[in-house]
Design a protein around this motif. Structure first.
Motif, PDB file in Angstrom:
ATOM      1  N   PRO A 126      27.610  19.513  27.855  1.00 37.91           N
ATOM      2  CA  PRO A 126      28.058  18.124  27.986  1.00 37.91           C
ATOM      3  C   PRO A 126      29.583  18.034  27.932  1.00 37.91           C
ATOM      4  O   PRO A 126      30.247  18.978  27.484  1.00 37.91           O
ATOM      5  CB  PRO A 126      27.403  17.426  26.790  1.00 37.91           C
ATOM      6  N   THR A 130      32.395  20.877  26.544  1.00 37.24           N
ATOM      7  CA  THR A 130      33.089  21.609  27.609  1.00 37.24           C
ATOM      8  C   THR A 130      34.597  21.527  27.427  1.00 37.24           C
ATOM      9  O   THR A 130      35.311  22.531  27.525  1.00 37.24           O
ATOM     10  CB  THR A 130      32.689  21.029  28.992  1.00 37.24           C
ATOM     11  N   ARG A 156      32.664   9.468  32.582  1.00 33.02           N
ATOM     12  CA  ARG A 156      32.014   9.984  31.360  1.00 33.02           C
ATOM     13  C   ARG A 156      32.995  10.761  30.466  1.00 33.02           C
ATOM     14  O   ARG A 156      32.612  11.218  29.398  1.00 33.02           O
ATOM     15  CB  ARG A 156      30.779  10.819  31.714  1.00 33.02           C
ATOM     16  N   TRP A 157      34.246  10.906  30.917  1.00 36.99           N
ATOM     17  CA  TRP A 157      35.243  11.619  30.127  1.00 36.99           C
ATOM     18  C   TRP A 157      36.185  10.583  29.511  1.00 36.99           C
ATOM     19  O   TRP A 157      36.930   9.926  30.223  1.00 36.99           O
ATOM     20  CB  TRP A 157      36.029  12.587  31.009  1.00 36.99           C
TER      21      TRP A 157
END
Ligand SMILES: C[S@@+](CC[C@H](N)C(=O)[O-])C[C@H]1O[C@@H](n2cnc3c(N)ncnc32)[C@H](O)[C@@H]1O
Length: 205
Positions: A126, A130, A156-157
Motif C-alpha cells: 500500500p 511503499t 491516494r498519496w
C-alpha cells in the motif's frame, strides 16, 4: 533482442506462478514502466526495485537503461532463486544483483540507506509502506516511480504524509498505464523505516 529475452523471462515467471496469467499485459506494463523511468530518472547510477517477484519491472529497466546498476529486492527465496537464474540468462551479471530479504532491513543499513537514484515499485504494498520503505533507499534528488491503478490522479498519496517521508509528488504519468513519480526533497528521519512489517501493519496514511 532484449524484448524477446524479456518475454521469455516473463513466461518463465508466469509458469512458476510468480506473475499473473496475461503475459502480453505484463510485458507491456513492464516496458511502459521502464520507459517512464528512462524519462524521469538519471540514465546512470543505481536503481533498486522493491519486491521484484518475477522480475517485473526490474528486468525491463535493466534492459532499457543500460547505464544503471539495478538491485532487485525480494524476500521469498524461490523468487530470489528465479531472479538469480534469470540474471545469468539475460546477461546482466555485471550490473544486476538480488538482495534476498526484507526491504525494511536494507533501508536501515548504512551501505544502502539513501544511496539509490531511482526506486521502483510495482505491486509492492500500500502507498504508506511503499513510500516509507522506498524513501529510506532513495538518495536526495532521486526519483521513485510506482505503478498506480488505471486512470489514477495520485489522490491516494497524502501530500503531508509524503513530506513526513521526505518526498514530494512530481508527476502522474499516463501512457497506456498509470504511474506516479516522487522526488526526494529532504533526508528521511532516522525513525523510518520502522521495524520489519510495521510499515504495512501501521501505515502512516
Ligand atoms: C505482488 S508481488 C509483485 C511482484 C512484482 N513486482 C510484479 O509486479 O510482478 C510483491 C512481491 O514483493 C515481495 N515483498 C513483499 N513485501 C516485501 C518486503 N518487505 N521486502 C521484500 N520483498 C517483499 C513479495 O514476496 C512479492 O514477490
Amino acid at each position: 533482442m532484449h524484448q524477446e529475452r524479456l518475454r521469455q523471462s516473463i513466461l518463465r515467471a508466469q509458469s512458476l506462478g510468480f506473475t499473473g496469467d496475461d503475459v502480453d499485459l505484463i510485458e507491456r506494463h513492464s516496458v511502459r514502466f521502464a520507459e517512464v523511468c528512462r524519462v524521469v530518472a538519471p540514465v546512470q547510477g543505481a536503481a533498486v526495485d522493491l519486491g521484484s517477484g518475477g522480475g517485473v519491472p526490474g528486468f525491463a529497466i535493466a534492459g532499457l537503461i543500460e547505464g544503471l546498476s539495478v538491485l532487485l529486492v525480494e524476500s521469498m527465496e524461490k523468487r530470489v532463486a528465479f531472479l538469480r537464474e534469470q540474471i545469468v540468462k539475460l546477461g546482466y551479471t555485471d550490473r544486476v544483483e538480488v538482495f534476498c530479504g526484507r526491504a525494511e532491513v536494507l533501508g536501515r543499513d548504512s551501505r544502502y540507506r539513501e544511496r539509490f537514484n531511482l526506486v521502483t515499485a510495482r505491486g509492492f504494498g500500500p502507498p504508506s509502506a511503499t513510500v516509507e520503505i522506498g524513501s529510506a533507499l532513495l538518495a536526495l534528488d532521486g526519483v521513485m516511480v510506482v505503478s498506480e491503478p488505471p486512470d489514477s490522479d495520485g489522490g491516494r498519496w497524502q501530500p503531508e504524509a509524503l513530506r513526513e517521508f521526505g518526498v514530494e509528488k512530481l508527476d502522474v504519468v499516463q501512457n497506456e498505464f498509470s504511474f506516479i513519480v516522487f522526488r526526494k526533497v529532504s533526508p528521511l528521519s532516522g525513525r523510518y523505516p520502522r521495524r520489519t512489517g510495521i510499515p504495512f501493519k501501521r501505515p502512516i496514511f
